[in-house]
Scaffold this motif. Structure first.
Motif, short mmCIF file in Angstrom:
data_model
loop_
_atom_site.label_atom_id
_atom_site.label_comp_id
_atom_site.label_asym_id
_atom_site.label_seq_id
_atom_site.Cartn_x
_atom_site.Cartn_y
_atom_site.Cartn_z
N MET A 52 0.83 -1.20 0.00
CA MET A 52 0.00 0.00 0.00
C MET A 52 0.87 1.25 0.00
SD MET A 52 -3.31 -0.79 2.43
CE MET A 52 -2.35 -1.24 3.90
N ASN A 53 2.05 1.16 0.60
CA ASN A 53 2.94 2.31 0.65
C ASN A 53 3.49 2.68 -0.72
OD1 ASN A 53 2.96 2.88 3.54
ND2 ASN A 53 3.97 0.89 3.76
N ASN A 54 3.39 1.76 -1.66
CA ASN A 54 3.89 2.01 -3.02
C ASN A 54 2.76 2.29 -4.00
OD1 ASN A 54 6.44 1.38 -2.01
ND2 ASN A 54 6.25 -0.77 -2.56
N THR A 55 1.56 2.52 -3.49
CA THR A 55 0.39 2.71 -4.34
C THR A 55 -0.06 4.16 -4.29
OG1 THR A 55 -0.31 0.44 -3.89
CG2 THR A 55 -1.96 1.93 -4.82
N ALA A 56 -0.18 4.78 -5.45
CA ALA A 56 -0.54 6.20 -5.50
C ALA A 56 -1.95 6.43 -4.97
CB ALA A 56 -0.42 6.71 -6.92
N ALA A 57 -2.91 5.70 -5.49
CA ALA A 57 -4.31 5.89 -5.08
C ALA A 57 -5.01 4.55 -5.05
CB ALA A 57 -5.02 6.84 -6.04
N VAL A 58 -5.79 4.33 -4.00
CA VAL A 58 -6.61 3.13 -3.87
C VAL A 58 -8.06 3.53 -4.12
CG1 VAL A 58 -7.38 1.28 -2.34
CG2 VAL A 58 -5.01 2.12 -2.22
N GLU A 59 -8.66 2.97 -5.15
CA GLU A 59 -10.02 3.36 -5.53
C GLU A 59 -11.03 2.23 -5.37
OE1 GLU A 59 -9.14 6.72 -8.92
OE2 GLU A 59 -9.33 4.65 -9.57
N ASN A 60 -10.59 1.09 -4.88
CA ASN A 60 -11.50 -0.06 -4.78
C ASN A 60 -11.54 -0.63 -3.37
OD1 ASN A 60 -8.92 -1.08 -4.81
ND2 ASN A 60 -9.28 -2.58 -6.43
N ALA A 145 6.43 3.19 -9.07
CA ALA A 145 6.23 4.51 -9.67
C ALA A 145 6.06 5.58 -8.61
CB ALA A 145 5.01 4.47 -10.59
N VAL A 146 5.35 5.27 -7.55
CA VAL A 146 5.13 6.25 -6.48
C VAL A 146 6.45 6.65 -5.84
CG1 VAL A 146 4.00 6.65 -4.26
CG2 VAL A 146 2.81 5.39 -6.04
N CYS A 147 7.34 5.66 -5.67
CA CYS A 147 8.63 5.93 -5.03
C CYS A 147 9.55 6.77 -5.91
CB CYS A 147 9.35 4.62 -4.70
SG CYS A 147 8.37 3.43 -3.78
N ASP A 148 9.59 6.46 -7.21
CA ASP A 148 10.64 7.00 -8.06
C ASP A 148 10.17 7.86 -9.23
OD1 ASP A 148 12.53 5.60 -6.51
OD2 ASP A 148 12.23 3.78 -7.70
N GLY A 149 8.85 7.98 -9.40
CA GLY A 149 8.35 8.72 -10.55
C GLY A 149 8.83 10.15 -10.63
N ALA A 150 8.97 10.81 -9.47
CA ALA A 150 9.36 12.22 -9.46
C ALA A 150 10.74 12.45 -10.05
CB ALA A 150 9.30 12.75 -8.03
N PHE A 151 11.58 11.41 -10.10
CA PHE A 151 12.92 11.56 -10.66
C PHE A 151 12.90 11.71 -12.18
CE2 PHE A 151 13.86 9.04 -6.74
CZ PHE A 151 14.58 10.04 -6.07
N PHE A 152 11.74 11.45 -12.79
CA PHE A 152 11.67 11.43 -14.26
C PHE A 152 10.73 12.51 -14.79
CE2 PHE A 152 12.80 7.27 -12.68
CZ PHE A 152 13.94 6.99 -13.41
N GLU A 168 -2.10 0.98 -14.18
CA GLU A 168 -2.41 2.00 -13.19
C GLU A 168 -1.21 2.89 -12.91
OE1 GLU A 168 -5.01 2.29 -9.11
OE2 GLU A 168 -3.96 0.42 -9.54
N GLU A 169 -0.05 2.28 -12.74
CA GLU A 169 1.15 3.07 -12.47
C GLU A 169 1.60 3.84 -13.72
OE1 GLU A 169 2.05 3.34 -9.22
OE2 GLU A 169 0.26 2.10 -9.11
N GLY A 170 1.28 3.31 -14.89
CA GLY A 170 1.55 4.06 -16.11
C GLY A 170 0.76 5.36 -16.14
N GLY A 171 -0.50 5.28 -15.69
CA GLY A 171 -1.31 6.49 -15.59
C GLY A 171 -0.74 7.48 -14.61
N TYR A 172 -0.25 6.98 -13.50
CA TYR A 172 0.37 7.85 -12.50
C TYR A 172 1.61 8.54 -13.08
CZ TYR A 172 2.98 9.20 -8.31
OH TYR A 172 3.69 9.90 -7.37
N LEU A 173 2.43 7.78 -13.77
CA LEU A 173 3.66 8.33 -14.34
C LEU A 173 3.38 9.37 -15.43
CD1 LEU A 173 5.73 5.03 -14.56
CD2 LEU A 173 6.32 7.04 -13.17
N SER A 174 2.25 9.23 -16.11
CA SER A 174 1.93 10.17 -17.18
C SER A 174 1.71 11.59 -16.65
CB SER A 174 0.67 9.71 -17.94
OG SER A 174 -0.50 9.87 -17.14
N GLN A 175 1.46 11.73 -15.35
CA GLN A 175 1.22 13.05 -14.78
C GLN A 175 2.50 13.87 -14.64
OE1 GLN A 175 -1.51 12.96 -11.27
NE2 GLN A 175 -1.47 10.75 -11.59
N MET A 176 3.66 13.22 -14.68
CA MET A 176 4.91 13.94 -14.44
C MET A 176 5.93 13.76 -15.54
SD MET A 176 6.01 11.48 -11.30
CE MET A 176 4.30 11.61 -10.72
#
Length: 324
Positions: A52-60, A145-152, A168-176
């Motif tokens: 859960m600590n590596n998950t951007a958003a839980v929707e379910n 992605a949650v841990c390291d996405g900001a580096f990119f 799901e994490e691809g969608g998160y990464l697309s924001q940055m």
């Protein structure tokens, strides 16, 4: 808690129930067991919450339209310890079972004993196993992605995989990032439809189908791209990216328990519907179990059952002692 000399002649700390792993399943098991007035210890090699600590958003997860994974982990932890369940760090090295049913858990720093053991160690991300993966781990190769996405930020990245996590994490990464290339070995995704629809409608996400990654490339300091092979056309290629996020499945974290004979040939722990393993007094919950659906909700359900069954087991042990 009672401290007494353990079987390995170290001072063993004794609890009614010990839960190895403090993800959603482990925390729920601890909640149910401690609410039954049992002394409970949760052991984990890291921070509570698991993946859960590596998950951007839980929707379910019922009760929340959307909640950050770390926030849900914190709420679960506060709930799981409200009846005095304790929490301790420790990397489990081995588990043994004595003739009288006492389970001895040896960690890298302590020894514990219990009659009822609940295994909730979960699973970990599977590696691709290609050249360059280990060389550039932490230098462009990531599994979070949650841990390291900001580096990119404003850089191109590749996501390897086609399941829920990858999409799901691809969608998160697309924001940055400047763009996300999802590379999948099949010609269609395995993710839930709602996640697929979001990805297909996202202008910053592209797809490379029927393709596997054969090598991760770099300049000696950081990732510069990946080599690919198209399974249908038999063509090799190169994709230029600064980051590679790998989501190709999970493998169980069960190495300390293999000698107990409770796992299948792939390492997943086998239980019945009451979370019981083949060893009396040992239960398993969550993603470490042999099952099809691995979600927070299913782990929580497993944990509730195991916590109650641990209480029932201890009652049965006590009844036998009184009869004798």
């Amino acid at each position: 808690m009672i401290e007494r000399e353990g079987r390995n002649k170290l001072m063993a700390k004794s609890y009614d129930v010990i839960v190895i792993g403090a993800g959603p399943g482990g925390m729920t098991a601890a909640l149910y067991a401690s609410r039954a007035n049992l002394s409970v210890l949760m052991l984990d090699r890291g921070i509570y919450g698991g993946q859960m600590n590596n998950t951007a958003a839980v929707e379910n997860y019922p009760g929340f339209n959307s909640i950050l994974g770390p926030d849900l982990a914190e709420k679960m932890y506060q709930s799981s310890t409200q009846f005095d369940a304790q929490y301790a760090y420790g990397s489990v090295e081995s588990v043994s079972v004595a003739d009288d049913g006492v389970k001895t858990i040896t960690t890298d720093s302590d020894v514990y004993e219990t009659q009822a053991l609940i295994i909730a160690t979960g699973s970990e991300y599977r590696k691709l196993g290609v050249p360059g993966e280990d060389d550039y781990s932490g230098r462009g190769v990531s599994y979070c992605a949650v841990c390291d996405g900001a580096f990119f930020k404003n850089k191109p990245v590749a996501v390897i995989g086609g399941g829920d996590s990858a999409v799901e994490e691809g969608g998160y990464l697309s924001q940055m990032t400047s763009g996300v290339n999802i590379i999948h070995r099949r010609d269609q995704l395995r993710a839930q439809k709602i996640l697929q629809d979001r990805a297909f409608s996202n202008d910053k996400i592209g797809f490379t189908w029927d393709t596997i990654v054969t090598e991760i490339l770099g300049d000696g300091q950081k990732v510069t791209g990946v080599k690919t092979h198209n399974k249908k056309t038999d063509e090799d290629g190169t994709v230029d990216v600064d980051g590679v996020f790998i989501y190709v499945g999970n493998q169980p974290m069960t190495e300390p328990f293999i000698d107990l004979g409770i796992t299948d040939d792939k390492g997943w722990i086998v239980t019945d519907e009451k979370m019981k393993t083949s060893v009396p007094g040992i239960f398993a919950v969550g993603d470490v179990r042999q099952k099809d659906l691995r979600q927070i909700t299913t782990s929580v359900g497993d944990g509730g059952i195991a916590g109650q069954e641990a209480f029932n087991y201890l009652q049965a042990v006590q009844d036998k002692v009184q009869v004798k």
